[in-house]
Design a protein around this motif. Structure first.
Motif, PDB file in Angstrom:
ATOM      1  N   ALA A   1       0.636  -1.126  -0.038  1.00  0.00           N
ATOM      2  CA  ALA A   1       0.168  -0.092   0.068  1.00  0.00           C
ATOM      3  C   ALA A   1       0.854   1.329   0.023  1.00  0.00           C
ATOM      4  N   PHE A   2       1.964   1.257   0.719  1.00  0.00           N
ATOM      5  CA  PHE A   2       2.740   2.330   0.785  1.00  0.00           C
ATOM      6  C   PHE A   2       3.572   2.602  -0.483  1.00  0.00           C
ATOM      7  N   MET A   3       3.799   1.607  -1.228  1.00  0.00           N
ATOM      8  CA  MET A   3       4.624   1.650  -2.465  1.00  0.00           C
ATOM      9  C   MET A   3       3.765   2.326  -3.505  1.00  0.00           C
ATOM     10  N   ARG A   4       2.449   1.710  -3.569  1.00  0.00           N
ATOM     11  CA  ARG A   4       1.482   2.306  -4.368  1.00  0.00           C
ATOM     12  C   ARG A   4       0.914   3.976  -3.988  1.00  0.00           C
ATOM     13  N   GLU A   5       1.104   4.287  -2.859  1.00  0.00           N
ATOM     14  CA  GLU A   5       0.548   5.628  -2.319  1.00  0.00           C
ATOM     15  C   GLU A   5       1.777   6.641  -2.888  1.00  0.00           C
ATOM     16  N   GLN A   6       3.056   6.026  -2.732  1.00  0.00           N
ATOM     17  CA  GLN A   6       4.273   7.008  -3.106  1.00  0.00           C
ATOM     18  C   GLN A   6       4.226   7.010  -4.759  1.00  0.00           C
ATOM     19  N   LEU A   7       3.873   5.842  -5.253  1.00  0.00           N
ATOM     20  CA  LEU A   7       3.946   5.856  -6.823  1.00  0.00           C
ATOM     21  C   LEU A   7       3.015   6.977  -7.214  1.00  0.00           C
TER      22      LEU A   7
ATOM     23  N   LYS B   1       2.043  -1.427   8.578  1.00  0.00           N
ATOM     24  CA  LYS B   1       1.548  -0.125   8.145  1.00  0.00           C
ATOM     25  C   LYS B   1       2.156  -0.052   6.552  1.00  0.00           C
ATOM     26  N   ASN B   2       3.264  -0.682   6.296  1.00  0.00           N
ATOM     27  CA  ASN B   2       3.714  -0.353   4.939  1.00  0.00           C
ATOM     28  C   ASN B   2       2.971  -1.421   3.920  1.00  0.00           C
ATOM     29  N   LEU B   3       2.464  -2.517   4.510  1.00  0.00           N
ATOM     30  CA  LEU B   3       1.719  -3.600   3.614  1.00  0.00           C
ATOM     31  C   LEU B   3       0.366  -3.314   3.304  1.00  0.00           C
ATOM     32  N   PHE B   4      -0.232  -2.345   4.269  1.00  0.00           N
ATOM     33  CA  PHE B   4      -1.648  -2.263   3.979  1.00  0.00           C
ATOM     34  C   PHE B   4      -2.348  -0.882   4.201  1.00  0.00           C
ATOM     35  N   LEU B   5      -1.408  -0.195   4.917  1.00  0.00           N
ATOM     36  CA  LEU B   5      -2.215   0.876   5.380  1.00  0.00           C
ATOM     37  C   LEU B   5      -1.442   2.255   4.800  1.00  0.00           C
TER      38      LEU B   5
ATOM     39  N   ILE C   1      -3.809  -4.705  14.856  1.00  0.00           N
ATOM     40  CA  ILE C   1      -4.308  -5.993  14.696  1.00  0.00           C
ATOM     41  C   ILE C   1      -3.497  -6.830  13.430  1.00  0.00           C
ATOM     42  N   ILE C   2      -3.236  -6.125  12.627  1.00  0.00           N
ATOM     43  CA  ILE C   2      -2.355  -6.614  11.521  1.00  0.00           C
ATOM     44  C   ILE C   2      -1.017  -7.163  11.977  1.00  0.00           C
ATOM     45  N   THR C   3      -0.424  -6.260  12.979  1.00  0.00           N
ATOM     46  CA  THR C   3       0.708  -6.868  13.600  1.00  0.00           C
ATOM     47  C   THR C   3       0.625  -8.127  14.186  1.00  0.00           C
ATOM     48  N   TYR C   4      -0.200  -8.306  15.139  1.00  0.00           N
ATOM     49  CA  TYR C   4      -0.305  -9.625  15.596  1.00  0.00           C
ATOM     50  C   TYR C   4      -0.622 -10.780  14.840  1.00  0.00           C
ATOM     51  N   MET C   5      -1.357 -10.346  13.690  1.00  0.00           N
ATOM     52  CA  MET C   5      -1.531 -11.496  12.411  1.00  0.00           C
ATOM     53  C   MET C   5      -0.284 -11.892  11.839  1.00  0.00           C
ATOM     54  N   LEU C   6       0.422 -10.870  11.674  1.00  0.00           N
ATOM     55  CA  LEU C   6       1.952 -11.203  11.038  1.00  0.00           C
ATOM     56  C   LEU C   6       2.559 -11.974  12.167  1.00  0.00           C
TER      57      LEU C   6
END
Length: 245
Positions: free
Chosen positions: A55-61, A136-140, A154-159
């Motif tokens: 998600a962070f890559m797409r946002e920056q792009l 955060k980088n992957l999804f938010l 929540i995502i942190t504990y999933m990882l």
């Protein structure tokens, strides 16, 4: 109209209103569950498949292409064993000294960061772990809010539940931002030092690690006094950094 019919009509309207109120609660809950299921399944897939973007890559792009439609993201995936241990130790020493020990969130570090930031009345220290940064980088998005922070946890504990520490760190090393449009250890090594991620020296690795909190700024300011001083500090700490097994 009889009293019984009036009573029946009022009861029907009351039931109808209750139904709408019930759905006002049910729909958001269902939406929340579906979103969490999506995150869970995506992380489960990434246990043994490499993310192609975040998600962070797409946002920056998107941001880069507003100024230059031809802009691209530079990122090359490399396996964990082809990334210098110097960089791994430097990032752990700089970003998350207890990475191998905590379960995703370092509550002591968060408390210390809160106290220091409150004392200075501004953000001078972050308390996010490597796993939280990856979540955060992957999804938010890069926005800051309590809702986003809650989702990050929540995502942190999933990882942490689905992946071992080495896999978490491998993905982090390959997707973290190191400069404007530059993501991952291999791209960073090529961009800054004309070498591969496997061949980074201790000094080079320490400097890259220090750049992480503000990589776009340091991409343009590569020789500041703070950057050089902090690089020396991380160099001294790297020997004590524990790598995940």
């Amino acid at each position: 109209m009889s009293a019984a019919r009036k009573k029946g009509g009022a009861s029907t309207r009351s039931t109808s209103r209750f139904g709408w109120i019930k759905w006002l609660f049910i729909v958001p809950v269902l939406a929340f569950v579906v979103v969490q299921l999506y995150f869970f399944l995506q992380i489960w897939w990434w246990v043994d498949h490499n993310p192609t973007s975040t998600a962070f890559m797409r946002e920056q792009l998107s941001s880069l292409q507003e100024k230059n439609p031809d802009a691209v993201i530079i990122q090359t995936w490399v396996p964990y064993n082809r990334i210098s241990n110097n960089l791994k130790r430097a990032i752990i020493a700089s970003e998350d000294a207890n990475f191998s020990e905590h379960e995703g969130v370092d509550w002591d570090a968060l408390q210390k960061a809160y106290e220091q930031n409150s004392k200075k009345q501004k953000v001078v220290r972050g308390g996010s772990t490597i796993t939280q940064q990856l979540a955060k980088n992957l999804f938010l998005s890069g926005s800051r809010s309590y809702v986003r922070k809650g989702q990050e946890l929540i995502i942190t504990y999933m990882l942490e539940s689905l992946m071992d520490k080495q896999r978490i760190f491998e993905i982090y090393l390959n997707v973290v931002e190191f400069g404007r449009g530059t993501f991952g250890a291999e791209a960073a090594a090529r961009h800054y030092y004309r070498t591969s991620a496997a061949k980074l020296s201790a000094a080079q690795a320490a400097k890259l690690a220090v750049m992480l909190p503000n990589p776009r700024y340091y991409d343009s300011h590569r020789d500041t006094g703070y950057l050089n001083r902090r690089t020396g500090v991380i160099l001294r700490r790297m020997g004590a950094a524990e790598l995940p097994q």
